[in-house]
Design an enzyme around this catalytic site. Sequence first.
Site, mmCIF file in Angstrom:
data_model
loop_
_atom_site.group_PDB
_atom_site.id
_atom_site.type_symbol
_atom_site.label_atom_id
_atom_site.label_comp_id
_atom_site.label_asym_id
_atom_site.label_seq_id
_atom_site.Cartn_x
_atom_site.Cartn_y
_atom_site.Cartn_z
ATOM 1 N N THR A 71 -53.573 -35.442 -82.108
ATOM 2 C CA THR A 71 -52.717 -36.598 -82.327
ATOM 3 C C THR A 71 -51.916 -36.677 -81.043
ATOM 4 O OG1 THR A 71 -52.336 -35.651 -84.522
ATOM 5 C CG2 THR A 71 -51.125 -37.649 -83.981
ATOM 6 N N ARG A 78 -60.701 -42.527 -94.182
ATOM 7 C CA ARG A 78 -59.652 -41.523 -94.348
ATOM 8 C C ARG A 78 -58.451 -41.832 -93.462
ATOM 9 N NH1 ARG A 78 -57.059 -37.649 -90.558
ATOM 10 N NH2 ARG A 78 -56.235 -35.972 -91.820
ATOM 11 N N GLY A 130 -53.242 -33.294 -91.246
ATOM 12 C CA GLY A 130 -52.420 -34.368 -91.785
ATOM 13 C C GLY A 130 -52.148 -34.300 -93.270
#
Lengths: 305, 305
Positions: B173, B201, B227
């Site tokens: 990320t 997703r 996550g």
Amino acid sequence: MPIAIAIHGGAGLSHKARLSPDHQEKCEHALRRCVLVGHEILQQGGKSLEAVRAAVVSLEECPLFNAGKGAVLNAQGEIELDASIMDGRDRSAGAVAALRTTRNPILAAHAVLKHSKHILLAGPGADHFATLHQLEQVQPDWFRTEKRWQQYLRVSGTETVALDHDTENVYGTVGAVACDVHGDLAAASSTGGMVNKKHGRLGDTPLIGAGTWADNRTCAVGSTGHGEYFIRTNAAARVSALMELGGLTLAEAAHRVACEEVPELGGAGGIIAVDHTGHIAMPFSTGGMFRAAVHPDGRVDVGVW
Amino acid sequence: MPIAIAIHGGAGLSHKARLSPDHQEKCEHALRRCVLVGHEILQQGGKSLEAVRAAVVSLEECPLFNAGKGAVLNAQGEIELDASIMDGRDRSAGAVAALRTTRNPILAAHAVLKHSKHILLAGPGADHFATLHQLEQVQPDWFRTEKRWQQYLRVSGTETVALDHDTENVYGTVGAVACDVHGDLAAASSTGGMVNKKHGRLGDTPLIGAGTWADNRTCAVGSTGHGEYFIRTNAAARVSALMELGGLTLAEAAHRVACEEVPELGGAGGIIAVDHTGHIAMPFSTGGMFRAAVHPDGRVDVGVW
């Protein structure tokens, strides 16, 4: 241990005159029926997760509420359904967004909780996942009621997004929270979103922490209202944090979020919440909230205003 | 008033041996460049919202990180990009999910914050919104690097979802948090998600409260990691709640979430956070986190382990 369950069918309604006595009676009758579906499971020693799932399936099947059959149409005249569910025992969760063909979105959310490594599935991938798990698929027009179609035709092409029923300012969502005989908590929410919403808009309902939260240490929470404000206040998890870290009671925490923090940003809506002792809170900052509850002593509450 | 900014390029990396010195140097060089892009804006008196947006655009444009160009491929070998941004002044927010053609997802999230009544747009509707706001569109294969394609071919058809780079356990990320000269806070996150993720997703990155949070009264937070665990712990808003309601410092609150609460559920990852005095915290429970920061005294930190 005490058992308790609360459900809602949306908040809004600035004026009593906008809800006919006949329609109110139909809604109250449906709310009573749906809350008893969940309560029956709790009475037989069933889990809170099963009770909230069953109650929300009943609400989705009822065309009076903005979830499943009878859901509102988006700006393209299409159905996009969102749902989420959370288990207070381990904070496991499942959520789906923008479903178009799965008959009961809450069953898809539950399948995600049980069978997926993921928590939130959106769009065609979510319907596909539901199909893989043998959940009933229907044609998109199965969800559409004549009333919703007429409503769509009236607002189509405008920037109006906040309406649910006709001229009533209702933020339609359905939800359920429950405490079972083991003291375990669960929460579930489902919605068609806002009338005339932009294609792809997700509100708070599929968002764990905003629309749905459950933690055995504190409470189970479902929210309904102008979803964007419930996202910005992190509403559902906020009720839990105010209890755990702020020392507030369930009633104080739920009231503070629904009636102070959300309105302070300009939003409106309501919250249903239950703690592990079976206390129930159902505050709202709108004119009314369609709601029903069965308390630990067996008392059944059904109300709108 | 002190100015400060921190960024990250993902967490993971269980073994130093899996990151070559050459690759580490390239990543550190890129992180330094990207954090200085944001810091330059703060130095000129610009807003924290602009600084985090610019820093994340730089990270998206860099093929070394899992966001924008160079993002991982899902189980269908396709790109699906998520991003979110939040303004601590009024907790306004914008987020996008499952973009396929918008070159810079964080610019789409910012456009949602600025121009939409909604907070979260997903799927084709989100790319459409970005197009309406004149954001550059590219062909899906513009994002795809040879390295990501080879990685996809290796894991395709398996149930492996947690990998980012090759055999390295990196949860990719990117994100940025900043405090500007007015003491205003902002946070931004962007990602391609997990390698081989199921179609549709959504992780924590586009979810306000889980992946991104900013509130002038407490802090701005960006999270990176597995996550689903950051959703279940409501990670980003949790750091804020632990400060506001629990009386913890920024460092204590960020550490508790990243290194205690997420690992307690079985997850791993890291958090970057800044408060209105310019204090920065960057805890992680993985072997490493790609990160960089410029502190109020001008000191620049860049690190992985």
